[in-house]
Design a protein around this motif. Structure first.
Motif, PDB file in Angstrom:
ATOM      1  N   GLN A 190       0.825  -1.205   0.000  1.00 38.05           N
ATOM      2  CA  GLN A 190       0.000   0.000   0.000  1.00 38.05           C
ATOM      3  C   GLN A 190       0.862   1.260   0.000  1.00 38.05           C
ATOM      4  O   GLN A 190       0.598   2.212  -0.748  1.00 38.05           O
ATOM      5  N   VAL A 191       1.909   1.262   0.838  1.00 34.19           N
ATOM      6  CA  VAL A 191       2.798   2.418   0.905  1.00 34.19           C
ATOM      7  C   VAL A 191       3.539   2.616  -0.411  1.00 34.19           C
ATOM      8  O   VAL A 191       3.815   3.756  -0.821  1.00 34.19           O
ATOM      9  N   ALA A 192       3.860   1.510  -1.090  1.00 34.02           N
ATOM     10  CA  ALA A 192       4.653   1.580  -2.326  1.00 34.02           C
ATOM     11  C   ALA A 192       3.813   1.868  -3.564  1.00 34.02           C
ATOM     12  O   ALA A 192       4.373   2.018  -4.654  1.00 34.02           O
ATOM     13  N   ARG A 193       2.497   1.969  -3.417  1.00 31.38           N
ATOM     14  CA  ARG A 193       1.655   2.228  -4.591  1.00 31.38           C
ATOM     15  C   ARG A 193       2.022   3.546  -5.262  1.00 31.38           C
ATOM     16  O   ARG A 193       2.250   4.547  -4.579  1.00 31.38           O
ATOM     17  N   PRO A 194       2.074   3.559  -6.582  1.00 29.30           N
ATOM     18  CA  PRO A 194       2.309   4.839  -7.267  1.00 29.30           C
ATOM     19  C   PRO A 194       1.118   5.768  -7.066  1.00 29.30           C
ATOM     20  O   PRO A 194      -0.031   5.337  -7.097  1.00 29.30           O
ATOM     21  N   THR A 195       1.392   7.045  -6.855  1.00 30.66           N
ATOM     22  CA  THR A 195       0.320   8.019  -6.638  1.00 30.66           C
ATOM     23  C   THR A 195      -0.224   8.570  -7.943  1.00 30.66           C
ATOM     24  O   THR A 195      -1.314   9.133  -7.969  1.00 30.66           O
ATOM     25  N   GLY A 196       0.563   8.437  -9.018  1.00 28.00           N
ATOM     26  CA  GLY A 196       0.177   9.037 -10.297  1.00 28.00           C
ATOM     27  C   GLY A 196       0.608  10.479 -10.420  1.00 28.00           C
ATOM     28  O   GLY A 196       0.400  11.106 -11.462  1.00 28.00           O
ATOM     29  N   MET A 197       1.208  11.025  -9.363  1.00 27.22           N
ATOM     30  CA  MET A 197       1.605  12.434  -9.344  1.00 27.22           C
ATOM     31  C   MET A 197       3.106  12.574  -9.141  1.00 27.22           C
ATOM     32  O   MET A 197       3.752  11.658  -8.616  1.00 27.22           O
ATOM     33  N   ASP A 198       3.637  13.700  -9.520  1.00 25.16           N
ATOM     34  CA  ASP A 198       5.055  13.999  -9.316  1.00 25.16           C
ATOM     35  C   ASP A 198       5.243  14.526  -7.901  1.00 25.16           C
ATOM     36  O   ASP A 198       5.615  15.689  -7.674  1.00 25.16           O
ATOM     37  N   VAL A 199       4.992  13.643  -6.929  1.00 15.64           N
ATOM     38  CA  VAL A 199       4.907  14.047  -5.520  1.00 15.64           C
ATOM     39  C   VAL A 199       6.149  14.785  -5.044  1.00 15.64           C
ATOM     40  O   VAL A 199       6.069  15.798  -4.346  1.00 15.64           O
ATOM     41  N   GLY A 200       7.323  14.293  -5.414  1.00 19.21           N
ATOM     42  CA  GLY A 200       8.566  14.865  -4.905  1.00 19.21           C
ATOM     43  C   GLY A 200       8.829  16.304  -5.317  1.00 19.21           C
ATOM     44  O   GLY A 200       9.677  16.977  -4.712  1.00 19.21           O
ATOM     45  N   ASN A 201       8.107  16.806  -6.331  1.00 19.77           N
ATOM     46  CA  ASN A 201       8.362  18.164  -6.822  1.00 19.77           C
ATOM     47  C   ASN A 201       7.174  19.106  -6.650  1.00 19.77           C
ATOM     48  O   ASN A 201       7.179  20.209  -7.193  1.00 19.77           O
ATOM     49  N   ILE A 202       6.161  18.683  -5.905  1.00 13.43           N
ATOM     50  CA  ILE A 202       4.931  19.474  -5.806  1.00 13.43           C
ATOM     51  C   ILE A 202       4.820  20.152  -4.439  1.00 13.43           C
ATOM     52  O   ILE A 202       5.072  19.551  -3.398  1.00 13.43           O
ATOM     53  N   ILE A 203       4.413  21.415  -4.478  1.00 12.05           N
ATOM     54  CA  ILE A 203       4.192  22.231  -3.287  1.00 12.05           C
ATOM     55  C   ILE A 203       2.723  22.628  -3.251  1.00 12.05           C
ATOM     56  O   ILE A 203       2.116  22.900  -4.289  1.00 12.05           O
ATOM     57  N   ALA A 204       2.154  22.642  -2.057  1.00  9.85           N
ATOM     58  CA  ALA A 204       0.761  23.068  -1.884  1.00  9.85           C
ATOM     59  C   ALA A 204       0.728  24.332  -1.037  1.00  9.85           C
ATOM     60  O   ALA A 204       1.412  24.431  -0.017  1.00  9.85           O
ATOM     61  N   ALA A 205      -0.073  25.291  -1.484  1.00 12.05           N
ATOM     62  CA  ALA A 205      -0.218  26.558  -0.743  1.00 12.05           C
ATOM     63  C   ALA A 205      -1.703  26.805  -0.475  1.00 12.05           C
ATOM     64  O   ALA A 205      -2.531  26.686  -1.385  1.00 12.05           O
ATOM     65  N   THR A 206      -2.031  27.123   0.761  1.00 14.75           N
ATOM     66  CA  THR A 206      -3.404  27.456   1.149  1.00 14.75           C
ATOM     67  C   THR A 206      -3.416  28.858   1.749  1.00 14.75           C
ATOM     68  O   THR A 206      -2.538  29.188   2.551  1.00 14.75           O
ATOM     69  N   HIS A 249      -4.457   8.419 -10.022  1.00 16.11           N
ATOM     70  CA  HIS A 249      -4.459   9.503  -9.032  1.00 16.11           C
ATOM     71  C   HIS A 249      -5.068   8.903  -7.771  1.00 16.11           C
ATOM     72  O   HIS A 249      -6.222   8.475  -7.778  1.00 16.11           O
ATOM     73  N   LEU A 250      -4.299   8.856  -6.687  1.00 14.72           N
ATOM     74  CA  LEU A 250      -4.776   8.184  -5.476  1.00 14.72           C
ATOM     75  C   LEU A 250      -5.836   8.984  -4.733  1.00 14.72           C
ATOM     76  O   LEU A 250      -6.556   8.435  -3.906  1.00 14.72           O
ATOM     77  N   GLY A 251      -5.915  10.280  -5.002  1.00  5.66           N
ATOM     78  CA  GLY A 251      -6.934  11.081  -4.336  1.00  5.66           C
ATOM     79  C   GLY A 251      -6.509  11.541  -2.962  1.00  5.66           C
ATOM     80  O   GLY A 251      -5.330  11.577  -2.607  1.00  5.66           O
ATOM     81  N   ALA A 252      -7.500  11.869  -2.144  1.00  7.77           N
ATOM     82  CA  ALA A 252      -7.225  12.460  -0.829  1.00  7.77           C
ATOM     83  C   ALA A 252      -6.915  11.431   0.233  1.00  7.77           C
ATOM     84  O   ALA A 252      -6.191  11.711   1.191  1.00  7.77           O
ATOM     85  N   TRP A 253      -7.461  10.215   0.086  1.00  8.57           N
ATOM     86  CA  TRP A 253      -7.363   9.215   1.154  1.00  8.57           C
ATOM     87  C   TRP A 253      -6.795   7.908   0.601  1.00  8.57           C
ATOM     88  O   TRP A 253      -7.557   7.007   0.205  1.00  8.57           O
ATOM     89  N   PRO A 254      -5.488   7.740   0.598  1.00  5.31           N
ATOM     90  CA  PRO A 254      -4.898   6.507   0.073  1.00  5.31           C
ATOM     91  C   PRO A 254      -5.342   5.249   0.804  1.00  5.31           C
ATOM     92  O   PRO A 254      -5.306   4.153   0.226  1.00  5.31           O
ATOM     93  N   ALA A 255      -5.749   5.370   2.066  1.00  3.31           N
ATOM     94  CA  ALA A 255      -6.186   4.194   2.817  1.00  3.31           C
ATOM     95  C   ALA A 255      -7.656   3.841   2.550  1.00  3.31           C
ATOM     96  O   ALA A 255      -8.146   2.804   2.996  1.00  3.31           O
TER      97      ALA A 255
END
Length: 402
Positions: free
Chosen positions: A45-61, A202-208
């Protein structure tokens, strides 16, 4: 095989200690095999690909301080600024941050006005830059264009007539066929939503979540009391861009509170319980195996000390060191085999209970076999050193006790 009869006779005379070791092995196999199933499932489960470039993405709120605030205008100005920043690949507005544990979901149908059945999916309201910003792989159809985007207020009633969906969700709605050009419906209404594009994953908001991977994207900007941006940096530039984002947004408009985080942090927080479980169960399995090994070593040494005279006599009658070592190794293997046989039955019974009561993954025969072989090898290895010690007992040392 001529040693088997005296070996069984010796085991019968010491049946309590032999049985305790066998039961210890059985319990260890039952626990270790079922723990291995959970660890394997969590690691996958932890090793599943997210479909996103996670390592290079920043989120701003950000949340504006004034009650009257031009959210739509701010989004346009902010995104233009972010996209022109050195080291930024692209930026996009979104209603929720992926992998954050916070999001929205709906139930979708292939026919209008349905209320029963349907398929649940996590949904996002995004702009036309979301695929490039997240690094998603568009495998069918097209993405949104600026002309597809709509801006509405938080209390406005609006139903988007198009969507991009994940491959997993498309296959759930239309198994075995292309979903492009087909429609789905949200809840008990007759407003059709056309699927114009499909992204690979795209794993979405809740991978579990049991429906993780079911994702729908709408071309929509909903104004309100806060807004979120996703910013994708060039490889190796994420940390530099991260330092700039908050200052850039605050400098452009200081009348708001800005919070910046990386998608990697979200992913790490999402899987923190899984990683803790993996470490704890791995430690438990290692400790149980170590305790079993200590028990076997102790029992073998105890039996050797009891049989020093017998070993000396056998050596005097011509038994080689290999004969003596083999005797104790085979004796230990008989105990281990009995314990592992009982443990196999116990492991399957426990697993059936865990599957039915706690929805844990089923224990497979190959995994159970591997666990049994590992414990068998550990038990033999644990008995090897005492057995070699027994082989070094000389006839002279044994006869001194006569």
């Amino acid at each position: 095989m001529f040693e088997l009869k005296p070996m069984l006779s010796a085991l019968w005379r010491n049946k309590v200690s032999a049985l305790l070791i066998a039961l210890q092995l059985a319990l260890t196999l039952a626990i270790v095999s079922n723990a291995s199933v959970i660890v394997k499932d969590r690691m996958e489960q932890v090793a599943r690909p997210t479909g996103m470039d996670v390592g290079n993405i920043i989120a701003a709120t950000y949340m504006p301080i004034p009650t009257e605030y031009d959210m739509a205008g701010a989004v346009v100005a902010d995104l233009d600024l972010l996209r022109s920043t050195a080291g930024v690949v692209d930026a996009s507005a979104t209603n929720q941050i992926p992998l954050s544990g916070s999001g929205s979901a709906g139930t979708y149908f292939t026919e209008p006005n349905q209320e029963i059945g349907g398929e649940n999916a996590n949904y996002y309201q995004v702009d036309s830059h979301f695929i490039n910003t997240l690094g998603l792989n568009l495998i069918e159809g097209r993405s949104f264009t600026p002309a597809d985007e709509h801006v509405i207020g938080p209390n406005d009633q609006y139903h988007s007539n198009m969507a991009v969906v994940s491959k997993q969700f498309a296959e759930k709605l239309y198994p075995g066929e292309s979903a492009i050009g087909k429609f789905f419906y949200s809840g008990a209404n007759d407003n059709p939503v056309e699927i114009i594009g499909v992204v690979e994953q795209h794993l979405g908001a809740w991978p579990a979540w049991s429906r993780a991977g079911n994702v729908v994207f709408y071309p929509l900007l909903v104004t309100g009391n806060h807004k979120r941006y996703m910013i994708r940096a060039e490889p190796g530039q994420r940390d530099e861009v991260f330092k700039k984002v908050e200052d850039l947004l605050n400098k452009r408009d200081p009348q708001r509170v800005v919070h910046v985080e990386t998608l990697s942090e979200n992913l790490e927080r999402t899987y923190i319980s899984d990683n803790i479980m993996i470490k704890v169960l791995s430690l438990v399995m290692a400790l149980l195996t170590f305790i079993v090994a200590l028990g076997i070593i102790g029992l073998t040494i105890f039996w050797i000390n009891q049989r020093t005279k017998q070993i000396g006599i056998r050596r005097a009658l011509g038994a080689t060191r290999a004969n003596i070592s083999r005797y104790f190794l085979v004796e230990n293997a008989l105990i281990a085999g009995t314990g592992l046989g009982l443990g196999t039955a116990g492991a399957l019974i426990i697993n059936q209970l865990m599957v039915s009561e706690f929805s844990q993954p089923a224990l497979t025969l190959p995994l159970l076999t591997v666990c049994a072989i590992v414990l068998l090898l550990v038990s033999i290895a644990a008995a090897l050193m005492p057995a070699m010690r027994a082989a070094n007992i000389s006839p002279a040392m044994a006869t001194r006790s006569v």
